[in-house]
Design a protein around this motif. Structure first.
Motif, PDB file in Angstrom:
ATOM      1  N   ARG A  58      77.745  79.288  63.284  1.00 48.79           N
ATOM      2  CA  ARG A  58      76.545  79.041  64.068  1.00 48.79           C
ATOM      3  C   ARG A  58      75.904  80.358  64.509  1.00 48.79           C
ATOM      4  NH1 ARG A  58      76.263  75.688  69.771  1.00 48.79           N
ATOM      5  NH2 ARG A  58      74.049  75.122  69.665  1.00 48.79           N
ATOM      6  N   PHE A  59      74.606  80.379  64.520  1.00 46.06           N
ATOM      7  CA  PHE A  59      73.788  81.529  64.937  1.00 46.06           C
ATOM      8  C   PHE A  59      73.742  82.646  63.895  1.00 46.06           C
ATOM      9  CE2 PHE A  59      75.443  79.896  69.110  1.00 46.06           C
ATOM     10  CZ  PHE A  59      74.283  79.224  69.456  1.00 46.06           C
ATOM     11  N   THR A  60      74.376  82.467  62.737  1.00 50.31           N
ATOM     12  CA  THR A  60      74.263  83.479  61.684  1.00 50.31           C
ATOM     13  C   THR A  60      72.996  83.201  60.883  1.00 50.31           C
ATOM     14  OG1 THR A  60      75.541  82.190  60.070  1.00 50.31           O
ATOM     15  CG2 THR A  60      76.773  83.681  61.526  1.00 50.31           C
ATOM     16  N   PRO A  61      72.295  84.243  60.417  1.00 49.78           N
ATOM     17  CA  PRO A  61      71.055  84.038  59.657  1.00 49.78           C
ATOM     18  C   PRO A  61      71.263  83.174  58.419  1.00 49.78           C
ATOM     19  CG  PRO A  61      71.248  86.323  60.353  1.00 49.78           C
ATOM     20  CD  PRO A  61      72.557  85.672  60.688  1.00 49.78           C
ATOM     21  N   ALA A  62      72.405  83.348  57.734  1.00 48.51           N
ATOM     22  CA  ALA A  62      72.658  82.589  56.512  1.00 48.51           C
ATOM     23  C   ALA A  62      72.759  81.095  56.816  1.00 48.51           C
ATOM     24  CB  ALA A  62      73.938  83.075  55.842  1.00 48.51           C
ATOM     25  N   TRP A  63      73.485  80.758  57.881  1.00 48.36           N
ATOM     26  CA  TRP A  63      73.623  79.349  58.252  1.00 48.36           C
ATOM     27  C   TRP A  63      72.289  78.766  58.698  1.00 48.36           C
ATOM     28  CZ3 TRP A  63      75.285  74.726  58.047  1.00 48.36           C
ATOM     29  CH2 TRP A  63      74.997  73.810  59.080  1.00 48.36           C
ATOM     30  N   GLU A  64      71.546  79.480  59.507  1.00 46.38           N
ATOM     31  CA  GLU A  64      70.265  78.969  60.003  1.00 46.38           C
ATOM     32  C   GLU A  64      69.306  78.677  58.856  1.00 46.38           C
ATOM     33  OE1 GLU A  64      68.677  81.498  62.991  1.00 46.38           O
ATOM     34  OE2 GLU A  64      70.375  81.235  64.367  1.00 46.38           O
ATOM     35  N   ALA A  65      69.318  79.528  57.839  1.00 43.92           N
ATOM     36  CA  ALA A  65      68.448  79.315  56.686  1.00 43.92           C
ATOM     37  C   ALA A  65      68.871  78.059  55.921  1.00 43.92           C
ATOM     38  CB  ALA A  65      68.485  80.533  55.763  1.00 43.92           C
ATOM     39  N   GLU A  66      70.177  77.909  55.725  1.00 39.49           N
ATOM     40  CA  GLU A  66      70.680  76.725  55.022  1.00 39.49           C
ATOM     41  C   GLU A  66      70.435  75.456  55.835  1.00 39.49           C
ATOM     42  OE1 GLU A  66      74.305  78.032  52.130  1.00 39.49           O
ATOM     43  OE2 GLU A  66      74.834  77.767  54.246  1.00 39.49           O
ATOM     44  N   ARG A  67      70.705  75.541  57.124  1.00 38.49           N
ATOM     45  CA  ARG A  67      70.499  74.394  58.012  1.00 38.49           C
ATOM     46  C   ARG A  67      69.055  73.922  57.969  1.00 38.49           C
ATOM     47  NH1 ARG A  67      70.148  76.376  63.792  1.00 38.49           N
ATOM     48  NH2 ARG A  67      68.032  76.762  63.000  1.00 38.49           N
ATOM     49  N   ASN A  68      68.116  74.831  58.087  1.00 37.69           N
ATOM     50  CA  ASN A  68      66.703  74.464  58.086  1.00 37.69           C
ATOM     51  C   ASN A  68      66.267  73.869  56.751  1.00 37.69           C
ATOM     52  OD1 ASN A  68      66.553  75.369  60.697  1.00 37.69           O
ATOM     53  ND2 ASN A  68      65.375  77.220  60.234  1.00 37.69           N
ATOM     54  N   GLU A  69      66.800  74.422  55.661  1.00 37.82           N
ATOM     55  CA  GLU A  69      66.446  73.897  54.337  1.00 37.82           C
ATOM     56  C   GLU A  69      66.972  72.469  54.167  1.00 37.82           C
ATOM     57  OE1 GLU A  69      66.756  75.001  49.564  1.00 37.82           O
ATOM     58  OE2 GLU A  69      67.486  76.427  51.071  1.00 37.82           O
ATOM     59  N   ILE A  70      68.205  72.242  54.614  1.00 39.96           N
ATOM     60  CA  ILE A  70      68.783  70.891  54.529  1.00 39.96           C
ATOM     61  C   ILE A  70      67.963  69.920  55.358  1.00 39.96           C
ATOM     62  CG2 ILE A  70      70.767  69.458  55.140  1.00 39.96           C
ATOM     63  CD1 ILE A  70      72.543  71.907  54.479  1.00 39.96           C
ATOM     64  N   TYR A  71      67.646  70.300  56.586  1.00 37.93           N
ATOM     65  CA  TYR A  71      66.850  69.426  57.447  1.00 37.93           C
ATOM     66  C   TYR A  71      65.491  69.118  56.834  1.00 37.93           C
ATOM     67  CZ  TYR A  71      69.691  69.051  61.701  1.00 37.93           C
ATOM     68  OH  TYR A  71      70.647  68.725  62.616  1.00 37.93           O
ATOM     69  N   LYS A  72      64.881  70.112  56.248  1.00 39.95           N
ATOM     70  CA  LYS A  72      63.546  69.927  55.667  1.00 39.95           C
ATOM     71  C   LYS A  72      63.591  68.965  54.485  1.00 39.95           C
ATOM     72  CE  LYS A  72      59.136  71.147  54.977  1.00 39.95           C
ATOM     73  NZ  LYS A  72      58.819  70.398  53.756  1.00 39.95           N
ATOM     74  N   VAL A  73      64.508  69.218  53.567  1.00 40.87           N
ATOM     75  CA  VAL A  73      64.561  68.422  52.338  1.00 40.87           C
ATOM     76  C   VAL A  73      65.188  67.048  52.570  1.00 40.87           C
ATOM     77  CG1 VAL A  73      65.525  68.303  50.011  1.00 40.87           C
ATOM     78  CG2 VAL A  73      64.609  70.466  50.868  1.00 40.87           C
ATOM     79  N   GLN A  74      66.316  67.033  53.265  1.00 43.90           N
ATOM     80  CA  GLN A  74      67.106  65.805  53.403  1.00 43.90           C
ATOM     81  C   GLN A  74      66.486  64.796  54.377  1.00 43.90           C
ATOM     82  OE1 GLN A  74      70.348  65.487  51.913  1.00 43.90           O
ATOM     83  NE2 GLN A  74      71.269  63.792  53.028  1.00 43.90           N
ATOM     84  N   PHE A  75      65.803  65.306  55.412  1.00 46.75           N
ATOM     85  CA  PHE A  75      65.327  64.399  56.461  1.00 46.75           C
ATOM     86  C   PHE A  75      63.815  64.441  56.678  1.00 46.75           C
ATOM     87  CE2 PHE A  75      69.743  65.593  57.529  1.00 46.75           C
ATOM     88  CZ  PHE A  75      70.327  64.346  57.376  1.00 46.75           C
ATOM     89  N   TRP A  76      63.269  65.629  56.916  1.00 41.65           N
ATOM     90  CA  TRP A  76      61.829  65.723  57.189  1.00 41.65           C
ATOM     91  C   TRP A  76      61.012  65.220  56.000  1.00 41.65           C
ATOM     92  CZ3 TRP A  76      58.847  66.751  61.393  1.00 41.65           C
ATOM     93  CH2 TRP A  76      57.512  67.090  61.181  1.00 41.65           C
ATOM     94  N   ASP A  77      61.308  65.731  54.811  1.00 41.13           N
ATOM     95  CA  ASP A  77      60.561  65.304  53.627  1.00 41.13           C
ATOM     96  C   ASP A  77      60.840  63.841  53.294  1.00 41.13           C
ATOM     97  OD1 ASP A  77      59.541  67.839  53.441  1.00 41.13           O
ATOM     98  OD2 ASP A  77      60.824  68.468  51.773  1.00 41.13           O
TER      99      ASP A  77
END
Length: 294
Positions: A58-77
């Motif tokens: 948590r709070f690492t740039p790599a995780w935040e980027a992956e987390r946001n991409e998953i949220y965008k594709v899996q749920f928001w879209d």
């Protein structure tokens, strides 16, 4: 609107908290709302090595980027967040995260009083949203159906308090955004286990099928069959002595009581099964907690 994805993320993260692994949470190991199964699939598709979700990520740039991409594709879209009006987008986004996009869309379509509720947002659903006269009311309806669904889950006793708090707060935020206001700050729902997943597979069902109960009432059940056999055995001599008469009468009464009990259970089980199916279909509304705006 597209920019509302990033506007919505602080709301989602406040609800979801950090790392969790509650034994009753069907999502299992979860980090900021992302479950291990989803993370594994994401990493596999990217050609990356699968790794466990840990607190230290948590709070690492790599995780935040992956987390946001998953949220965008899996749920928001998946709920077409970019095409939804203000307020409805964040409500649908969070609903999809907690219970799956299809379940969230069913709540939306039921709220729109659509004839064809298929759990998919197409042009007809988007047109129905645009033609809805009161998006403030629409947000309230979606949230009421979501809470009604959660109240029918086997895990309600474990997570209900947190879910109710999360949904009530989301309703206030969604209505504020729908009317052009800022709204309240998101609550830390995870502190009361409001971060647990709420899936349709956990909707409470009767332990015994109604048809099985009816079969038991007419002799299919072990206890009933034994009693009926004893009754038939005693019947020829039932009135030859006072003792046998009492025994025979008692057995007959037990058979009648068991049959009536099974019959009443069959009615209750049928009612519960129908209501469970309605909850899964998004067709059960709950009263919002006291103090929540209409």
């Amino acid at each position: 609107m597209r920019e509302n994805f990033f506007k919505s993320m602080p709301v989602i993260l406040a609800y979801e908290g950090g790392w969790a692994n509650h034994p009753r949470d069907p999502g299992g190991v979860t980090l900021e709302g992302i479950i291990q199964r989803v993370y594994d699939g994401f990493r596999t598709r990217k050609g990356r090595r699968i790794q466990p979700l840990t607190k230290s990520m948590r709070f690492t740039p790599a995780w935040e980027a992956e987390r946001n991409e998953i949220y965008k594709v899996q749920f928001w879209d998946a709920v077409r967040g970019d095409d939804l009006p203000d307020g409805i987008d964040v409500v649908m986004f969070d609903s999809g995260i907690m219970s799956g996009p299809r379940q969230a869309v069913l709540w939306l379509q039921r709220s729109l009083r659509m004839n064809d509720c298929d759990g998919h947002i197409g042009e007809a659903t988007l047109a129905a949203i645009e033609n809805h006269p009161d998006h403030d009311r629409l947000v309230a309806d979606i949230c009421a159906r979501r809470l009604g669904f959660c109240q029918h889950l086997d895990t309600w006793a474990d997570f209900g308090k947190g879910w109710a708090k999360r949904i009530a707060n989301l309703k206030q935020i969604g209505q504020a955004w729908a009317t052009g206001s800022v709204g309240p700050q998101p609550v830390a729902a995870h502190q009361e286990r409001g971060d647990a997943k709420a899936y349709a597979s956990d909707v409470a069902q009767p332990a015994v099928d109604a048809n099985d109960a009816v079969k038991a009432s007419i002799g299919g059940g072990t206890v009933t069959a034994v009693l009926e056999q004893a009754r038939d055995t005693i019947a020829p001599a039932a009135y030859s002595s006072e003792v046998l008469t009492k025994v025979y009468t008692a057995i007959v009464m037990l058979c009648v009581l068991l049959s009536l009990g099974a019959l009443f259970y069959s009615f209750w089980a049928s009612y519960k099964s129908k209501k469970a199916r309605r909850a899964i279909d998004g067709d059960v509304l709950a009263d919002m907690p006291a103090g929540a705006p209409a």
